[in-house]
Scaffold this motif. Structure first.
Motif: not given
Length: 145
Positions: A81-88, A102-105
Motif C-alpha cells: 500500500d501507498l499511504l498518505q498521512v494527513g496532519l493537523r 490520519g492514515l489513508f490508503r
C-alpha cells in the motif's frame, strides 16, 4: 473506557505526507505491525516539522519532543500500500502542541487509522520546557484548519 473515535475524511487535515509501506512492515497475518503505524505517523510528523525548520537541535532554537501519543485502528493496511498521512494541529498551548494525524490508503477518503501526538517545546540544550517561539507558532498555524 472512553468512547471509540470515528474515522475522519481527508478534508479534516491540512497537509499530507506520502509514505510507502515496506515488505518487512507486514506481520504473519499479512497486515502492518502495530508499531509500524506509530513509525509511519512519526515519520510524517517529522517530515512536516523538519520542512518548517523545527527539528534542528544543533541550531540552538527550541525543539519539540513527544510526551504522549496514541492510535486508533479502523481498517487494515499492508504492503504494498501507498499511504498518505494527513496532519493537523488540533490545539496549541504556551509550550504544548497536539498534532492529530490520519492514515489513508491511496485513493481512499476514509482513514484507516487515526493518531495523536502531544509535543512539548523544550530548550534544545537543557531540554526544559519553554514557550513555543513566535516563528514556530506561525509555521504550525499552517497546519490548523
Amino acid at each position: 473506557m472512553s468512547e471509540r473515535r470515528s474515522p475522519r475524511s481527508r478534508d479534516a487535515y491540512a497537509e499530507f505526507q506520502t509514505l510507502q509501506t515496506r515488505w518487512n512492515d507486514n506481520d504473519q497475518f499479512g497486515h502492518l505491525y502495530n508499531v509500524t503505524y506509530h513509525e509511519l505517523f512519526d515519520e510524517a510528523m517529522n517530515r512536516s516539522l523538519g520542512a518548517r525548520g523545527m527539528l534542528n537541535h544543533r541550531s540552538g532554537a527550541p525543539i519539540q519532543v513527544v510526551v504522549e501519543n496514541g492510535c486508533t485502528y479502523f481498517s487494515e493496511v499492508s504492503y504494498p500500500d501507498l499511504l498518505q498521512v494527513g496532519l493537523r494541529v488540533a490545539a496549541m498551548g504556551n509550550s504544548s502542541i497536539r498534532l492529530e494525524m490520519g492514515l489513508f490508503r491511496e485513493g481512499e477518503d476514509r482513514e484507516s487509522a487515526q493518531a495523536h501526538f502531544v509535543l512539548v517545546t523544550v530548550d534544545s540544550r537543557t531540554h526544559r520546557p519553554t514557550p513555543t517561539p513566535a516563528d514556530q507558532r506561525k509555521a504550525l498555524e499552517q497546519l490548523t484548519l
